[in-house]
Design an enzyme around this catalytic site. Structure first.
Site, PDB file in Angstrom:
ATOM      1  N   ASP A  50       0.819  -1.229   0.000  1.00  0.00           N
ATOM      2  CA  ASP A  50       0.000   0.000   0.000  1.00  0.00           C
ATOM      3  C   ASP A  50       0.850   1.276   0.000  1.00  0.00           C
ATOM      4  OD1 ASP A  50      -1.898  -2.009   0.535  1.00  0.00           O
ATOM      5  OD2 ASP A  50      -1.906  -1.566   2.675  1.00  0.00           O
ATOM      6  N   GLU A 220     -11.133  -1.008  -3.382  1.00  0.00           N
ATOM      7  CA  GLU A 220     -10.430  -0.291  -2.322  1.00  0.00           C
ATOM      8  C   GLU A 220      -9.314   0.550  -2.945  1.00  0.00           C
ATOM      9  OE1 GLU A 220      -9.196  -3.643  -0.032  1.00  0.00           O
ATOM     10  OE2 GLU A 220      -7.503  -4.119  -1.339  1.00  0.00           O
TER      11      GLU A 220
END
Length: 338
Positions: A50, A220
């Protein structure tokens, strides 16, 4: 002969380990610094996911999730580089000791500089309902390497709005100076207008605070940037633990959309790596170079948390559409910020 065989085995083992380490681990041999031509992928060692890439001053910075079991995700590291090739690790820039309400699963940092302060937005605790403590928090520091301290003493968002789990936050600054928070898991994405000191939100004209802008396929990892007067909205699709993890995008005339899915631009290459997703974008304006920073799973790795941070070029066609990204082992060339 036996001694020769033993030496050969030791040499092969050494070469194998050397080949698997990240580029910055190859920076010195015998105390002499090497000059790598490219970053290589992954760009630094360790399991990290991420990643948010930004430029502060004359340095590139990357803020990733420490990829480990949730109970071990109690801190975050950062990495800085003057040229995309040589990276310095800044350990534990934030941890649960400084964020009292965060217990586990500190995820997906997003950072902005404002008024000579650095604000780090993060998710914590992986809450599954409105009755659990956790959500999206904000920390602040005087330096991009921290240490970061809790800005509010509580989460900025601790409830589900429009079905969006409060995770995967990204802060976008528009050209008029307005900061927006985009976030959301569970296949829903919200956008909200941050107030001046990042302690809360400014309602939209219709009185709502959280506006859903979920495009088709969204799962997401939202990200936004502006180019040529248009707003590029990007997100991750598929399952984060599987090979189908990927990045898609849309283009709109406003940060509020509407956004219609255009195409997938980042995905696995079975000959290089799988599970390429949850990305960010760095724009070196001086040289007009665009980079996509993302995580992927090395070939042969089956562990859920075995993800590494990588970087590759991102380019546009003559109509302003993003070209499909080619994920590589080489990474990108050395590029200083002028």
């Amino acid at each position: 002969m036996k001694k020769l065989l033993t030496l050969c085995l030791l040499l092969c083992a050494t070469l194998q380990v050397y080949a698997q380490v990240a580029p910055e681990q190859k920076q010195t041999v015998g105390g002499k610094k090497l000059k790598n031509a490219t970053s290589g992928n992954p760009i630094f060692p360790g399991w990290y996911a991420d990643p948010e890439g930004v430029i502060f001053g004359k340095k590139y910075w990357i803020y990733p999730t420490y990829s480990a079991p949730y109970e071990e995700q109690v801190f975050m590291d950062a990495f800085s580089s003057p040229d995309l090739v040589n990276w310095t690790k800044h350990s534990r820039i934030i941890d649960t000791a400084s964020i009292k309400w965060a217990k586990i699963a500190m995820w997906a940092p997003s950072i902005v500089e404002k008024d000579k302060k650095y604000y780090l937005f993060f998710g914590a605790n992986d809450i599954q309902s409105n009755n659990e403590p956790g959500g999206i928090g904000v920390a602040v520091a005087d330096n991009p390497a921290g240490p970061f301290k809790d800005h509010l003493g509580k989460p900025l968002i601790d409830q589900f709005h429009n079905g969006a789990q409060p995770i995967d936050q990204f802060v976008f600054k528009d050209e008029d100076g307005q900061y927006y928070l985009l976030y959301g898991g569970w296949r829903h994405c919200n956008i909200a207008k941050l107030n001046a000191d990042f302690t809360g939100f400014i309602p939209f004209e219709d009185g709502s605070t959280f506006r859903e802008i979920t495009p088709e396929g969204y799962v997401e990892g939202p990200f936004m940037f502006k180019r040529g007067g248009k707003y590029y909205f990007m997100w991750s699709e598929g399952g984060w633990g599987g090979p189908d993890y990927r990045v898609a995008y849309a283009i709109g005339d406003s940060p509020l959309g509407p956004f219609k899915r255009i195409d997938t631009i980042l995905k696995q290459d079975p000959e290089v790596a799988t599970g390429a997703g949850h990305h960010s974008v760095i724009h070196n304006k001086g040289q007009d170079k665009w980079y996509i920073v993302y995580h992927r799973r090395p070939l042969g790795e089956t562990g859920r948390d075995h993800r590494v941070t990588c970087i590759d070029y991102m380019e546009f066609d003559t109509n302003g559409y993003i070209k499909p990204v080619r994920i590589t082992k080489e990474g990108v060339s050395r590029q200083k910020i002028r």
